[in-house]
Design a protein around this motif. Structure first.
Motif, PDB file in Angstrom:
ATOM      1  N   LYS A 241       0.677  -1.398   0.008  1.00 49.31           N
ATOM      2  CA  LYS A 241      -0.045  -0.172   0.354  1.00 49.31           C
ATOM      3  C   LYS A 241       1.062   1.460   0.045  1.00 49.31           C
ATOM      4  N   SER A 266      -2.179   3.287  -4.085  1.00 45.64           N
ATOM      5  CA  SER A 266      -1.686   2.705  -4.310  1.00 45.64           C
ATOM      6  C   SER A 266      -1.423   2.112  -5.717  1.00 45.64           C
ATOM      7  N   SER A 267      -2.897   2.276  -6.270  1.00 47.35           N
ATOM      8  CA  SER A 267      -2.963   2.006  -7.431  1.00 47.35           C
ATOM      9  C   SER A 267      -2.073   3.452  -8.639  1.00 47.35           C
ATOM     10  N   LYS A 268      -1.140   3.678  -7.718  1.00 48.16           N
ATOM     11  CA  LYS A 268      -0.666   5.373  -8.421  1.00 48.16           C
ATOM     12  C   LYS A 268       0.690   4.394  -8.871  1.00 48.16           C
ATOM     13  N   LYS A 271       4.502  -0.590 -12.171  1.00 48.43           N
ATOM     14  CA  LYS A 271       3.714  -1.999 -12.571  1.00 48.43           C
ATOM     15  C   LYS A 271       5.582  -2.978 -11.850  1.00 48.43           C
TER      16      LYS A 271
END
Length: 298
Positions: A241, A266-268, A271
């Motif tokens: 997170k 977190s999605s930022k 990859k």
């Protein structure tokens, strides 16, 4: 990093080294630029977490946390202060300092350079204030070279108990506030207003701790953006997170507009930030508004 001398210090569980950057002007005991030198041994220090080492740029001193409640002080080659611990390029074991527990590891440190005070988070949810040798004295905690326990587990109850150790501390030098995070499931997150706090507001009392937003995951790292009054947190172990917390001083508005509020970013993350990794180190570049990460597992 020692910005005055362009030297980076690195410590691990069994090593303590110095890297003279390419900007290092040269000379002295460790003369070459772009070179690594082994320093006097610290013994075995606790874990490998980077946030348990701090640099006092006022006095050219490094403090390193260790197991069994030991705190080491290393006077760099630039140290000229004399005093109780007088010698440059020398390691001193501070564990005999009054107030230190001998049976609990110290996991995190934060330094108040304005008052020459070191804050420590340790095993069992313990939280200490250590007035360094350079502390001018006076106030609620009056004595230099002395540690005072502030936690609610064993001490005087100034800070709410953390179920697991405070693994990261950051100091907000503008508002005189220490932020603590812990490993506990659910994400312990605490604010401690130091004795110098005068800000009033939602959390009004000096020398008092407050429990803040529970993030829902264990925290391993904190980083503070002093310009925008924002904290960034990293998750522990597989809890990958990354969260932004706007402190009560935040006024910038924008995409994340509200003060005293946490936002899940977190999605930022890129990859390569796999589910098995966690943020174990963060560094903030205030000049360029850039955050750098280090992950467990590479």
């Amino acid at each position: 990093y020692d910005h005055n001398n362009d030297v980076l210090y690195e410590r691990a569980q069994s090593s303590f080294r110095r890297y003279n950057s390419t900007f290092y002007s040269g000379g002295g005991t460790y003369p070459a630029a772009d070179a690594v030198y082994n320093l006097p041994s610290l013994g075995t220090v606790s874990y490998g977490l980077n946030h348990s080492t701090v640099f006092d740029s006022n006095h050219n001193v490094i403090y390193v946390a260790a197991q069994s409640g030991i705190l080491y002080r290393y006077n760099t080659t630039a140290y000229t202060g004399g005093g109780t611990y007088p010698t440059a390029d020398t390691v001193y074991n501070l564990q005999p300092v009054s107030g230190f527990p001998s049976n609990k590891g110290i996991f995190s440190l934060a330094y108040d350079s304005g008052n020459d005070v070191l804050y420590e988070g340790g095993e069992g949810g313990r939280f200490f204030r250590y007035n360094t040798e350079f502390y001018a004295g006076g106030g609620t905690y009056p004595t230099a070279n002395t540690a005072y326990e502030l936690d609610n587990n064993y001490g005087n109850g100034k800070v709410p108990a953390l179920v697991n150790p405070p693994t990261a501390l950051v100091y907000d030098s503008i508002n005189k506030v220490v932020y603590l995070s812990g490993w506990a499931s659910g994400g312990n997150f605490v604010r401690y207003n130091t004795t110098a706090y005068t800000g009033g507001g939602t959390y009004p009392t000096a020398d008092q701790g407050y429990t803040l937003t529970a993030f829902g995951f264990a925290l391993a790292e904190l980083t503070f953006d002093p310009i925008n009054k924002v904290l960034y947190t990293g998750g522990y172990n597989s809890e990958n997170k990354f969260v932004r917390y706007n402190t009560t001083s935040y006024t910038a508005g924008g995409t994340y507009p509200t003060a005293d509020t946490a936002y899940d970013l977190s999605s930022k993350l890129l990859k390569f930030y796999a589910a098995a990794y966690a943020i174990y180190s963060q560094e903030y570049d205030a000049a360029n508004s850039t955050l750098y990460w280090g992950f467990n597992g590479g």
